[in-house]
Design an enzyme around this catalytic site. Structure first.
Site, PDB file in Angstrom:
ATOM      1  N   GLN A  24       0.275  -1.271  -0.147  1.00 21.98           N
ATOM      2  CA  GLN A  24      -0.117  -0.325   0.491  1.00 21.98           C
ATOM      3  C   GLN A  24       0.677   0.812  -0.142  1.00 21.98           C
ATOM      4  OE1 GLN A  24      -2.488   2.833  -0.147  1.00 21.98           O
ATOM      5  NE2 GLN A  24      -3.721   0.643   0.473  1.00 21.98           N
ATOM      6  N   ARG A  26      -0.367   4.656   0.362  1.00 19.88           N
ATOM      7  CA  ARG A  26      -0.603   5.239   1.011  1.00 19.88           C
ATOM      8  C   ARG A  26      -0.097   4.945   2.752  1.00 19.88           C
ATOM      9  NH1 ARG A  26      -7.067   7.338   1.056  1.00 19.88           N
ATOM     10  NH2 ARG A  26      -6.837   9.549   2.169  1.00 19.88           N
ATOM     11  N   GLY A  45     -24.019   1.394   3.678  1.00 18.76           N
ATOM     12  CA  GLY A  45     -23.751  -0.279   3.272  1.00 18.76           C
ATOM     13  C   GLY A  45     -21.620   0.337   2.362  1.00 18.76           C
ATOM     14  N   LEU A  47     -20.333   1.043  -0.947  1.00 21.35           N
ATOM     15  CA  LEU A  47     -21.209   0.660  -2.090  1.00 21.35           C
ATOM     16  C   LEU A  47     -20.318  -0.400  -3.004  1.00 21.35           C
ATOM     17  CD1 LEU A  47     -22.913   4.068  -2.053  1.00 21.35           C
ATOM     18  CD2 LEU A  47     -23.820   1.668  -1.883  1.00 21.35           C
ATOM     19  N   GLU A  74      -8.056   0.061   1.040  1.00 23.55           N
ATOM     20  CA  GLU A  74      -8.136  -0.139   2.151  1.00 23.55           C
ATOM     21  C   GLU A  74      -8.487   1.217   3.285  1.00 23.55           C
ATOM     22  OE1 GLU A  74      -3.754   0.490   5.358  1.00 23.55           O
ATOM     23  OE2 GLU A  74      -4.099  -0.417   2.891  1.00 23.55           O
ATOM     24  N   ARG A  75      -8.983   2.445   2.014  1.00 25.04           N
ATOM     25  CA  ARG A  75      -9.698   3.472   3.319  1.00 25.04           C
ATOM     26  C   ARG A  75     -11.370   2.343   3.725  1.00 25.04           C
ATOM     27  NH1 ARG A  75     -12.277   8.114   0.978  1.00 25.04           N
ATOM     28  NH2 ARG A  75     -12.593   9.368   2.404  1.00 25.04           N
ATOM     29  N   ARG A  76     -11.781   1.998   2.552  1.00 25.31           N
ATOM     30  CA  ARG A  76     -13.180   1.894   2.670  1.00 25.31           C
ATOM     31  C   ARG A  76     -13.128   0.406   4.092  1.00 25.31           C
ATOM     32  NH1 ARG A  76     -13.991  -0.015  -2.882  1.00 25.31           N
ATOM     33  NH2 ARG A  76     -11.923   0.857  -3.640  1.00 25.31           N
ATOM     34  N   GLU A 109      -4.833   2.823  -8.045  1.00 27.45           N
ATOM     35  CA  GLU A 109      -6.445   2.899  -7.198  1.00 27.45           C
ATOM     36  C   GLU A 109      -6.549   4.148  -6.739  1.00 27.45           C
ATOM     37  OE1 GLU A 109      -9.747   1.485  -4.103  1.00 27.45           O
ATOM     38  OE2 GLU A 109      -6.855   1.863  -4.381  1.00 27.45           O
ATOM     39  N   ARG A 113      -7.822   8.318  -7.906  1.00 26.41           N
ATOM     40  CA  ARG A 113      -9.143   8.837  -6.352  1.00 26.41           C
ATOM     41  C   ARG A 113      -8.542   9.857  -5.793  1.00 26.41           C
ATOM     42  NH1 ARG A 113     -13.139   5.792  -4.373  1.00 26.41           N
ATOM     43  NH2 ARG A 113     -13.071   3.370  -4.913  1.00 26.41           N
TER      44      ARG A 113
END
Length: 326
Positions: A24, A26, A45, A47, A74-76, A109, A113
């Protein structure tokens, strides 16, 4: 062409069975943003499914154990844990992905974003270059950026740690790194410019102008005498801003930098204070005996009568009107 995803299906996996992506890129996650996302997940939830790989591990006396390694999301995942969600939707990539592919997917990814700060992005590019031997053009092609974009991003890692930390924290922005990198071989001036950017909130344009002037100072200073260099340094320290003396064949000029109306007002007050502390002598002065009136300069000594030489006096008398008659 076979799909890289298992059955192109979405699966539900317990959050505790998903390991973080070791690649990762980040490293910094905004806690307030995570809390906001967690609240959204509580209501609606997750999404968008996370991307994971699936591994079957055989454990003695426990049989086959399945674990999942996160590739993207990972943030989700963190927000889902904060929200108390037991399971999240995932898509499973085939297990033959190598480490480079995991890093590439994670970088792409985050770039899509715009979640990566410049330092994390530079470190990720550095890993692709150093650990996996990719050239700057190849990295750019994989992440949809130009070779110059990749090269300029990697240059950020040449900055001192203090400046890199400020960039990661948002105290300065990526545009400020250009003028700072212009002074990479002049650490003292680079540190001074960095301090001014942070304390005075200089714009990128102002910072670049200062950096260009500093970069040309080395050539310019060869024209100044040691006395003028000393005076320039004293004025800079006294006024709290950059002061430059430019010498010409006849005289010269003094240039004082300011970046806001407040700066200019401060410089004016400093100059006014200096004038009060060291007043310019007045052309007129008043003396009382041997004591001087405050703020005045000594009066000139009384003029003594001009003595005229005797010969000149006789010549003057010769042409005096008293020696003529009508």
């Amino acid at each position: 062409m076979a799909s890289p995803y298992q059955s192109d299906s979405i699966f539900w996996v317990e959050v505790d069975r998903i390991k973080p992506n070791p690649f990762q890129p980040r490293k910094v996650f905004d806690e307030m943003a995570l809390a906001s996302l967690a609240e959204s997940i509580r209501q609606y939830g997750v999404l968008q499914p996370l991307t994971v790989t699936r591994k079957e591990i055989e454990r003695p006396e426990q049989g086959i154990f399945v674990e999942y390694e996160l590739i993207a999301g990972e943030r989700r995942l963190r927000a889902a844990k904060l929200a108390g969600i037991a399971a999240v939707p995932v898509v499973i990539r085939n297990g033959e992905d190598d480490d480079r592919m995991k890093l590439e997917i994670a970088i792409i990814e985050n770039l899509q974003r715009e979640d990566l700060n410049p330092i994390d992005r530079a470190i990720a590019f550095s890993r692709l270059a150093n650990e996996f031997g990719l050239k700057h053009a190849e990295i750019g092609k994989r992440v949809g950026k130009s070779r110059e974009y990749v090269s300029n991003t990697l240059r950020i890692l040449q900055l001192p740690q203090e400046m890199r930390d400020a960039l990661a924290a948002g105290d300065i922005n990526e545009g400020h790194t250009r003028p700072l990198l212009m002074l990479i071989d002049r650490p003292d001036e680079q540190k001074t410019l960095f301090t001014e950017i942070v304390t005075r909130k200089l714009t990128v344009r102002d910072s670049e102008q200062v950096a260009r002037r500093i970069a040309t100072d080395k050539v310019r200073k060869t024209d100044l005498t040691p006395e003028l260099l000393l005076l320039e340094r004293e004025l800079t320290e006294k006024l709290g801003t950059r002061v430059r003396i430019e010498k010409k064949e006849q005289g010269g000029k003094v240039l004082i930098d300011f970046f806001s109306v407040d700066d200019l007002a401060h410089i004016r007050s400093m100059l006014a204070h200096t004038q009060v502390a060291h007043p310019v002598p007045s052309m007129k002065a008043v003396a009382e005996g041997d004591a001087l009136v405050a703020g005045e300069t000594p009066s000139a000594a009384p003029e003594e009568p001009i003595k005229i030489p005797e010969q000149q006096k006789e010549d003057d008398d010769l042409y005096s009107i008293k020696n003529f008659s009508v």
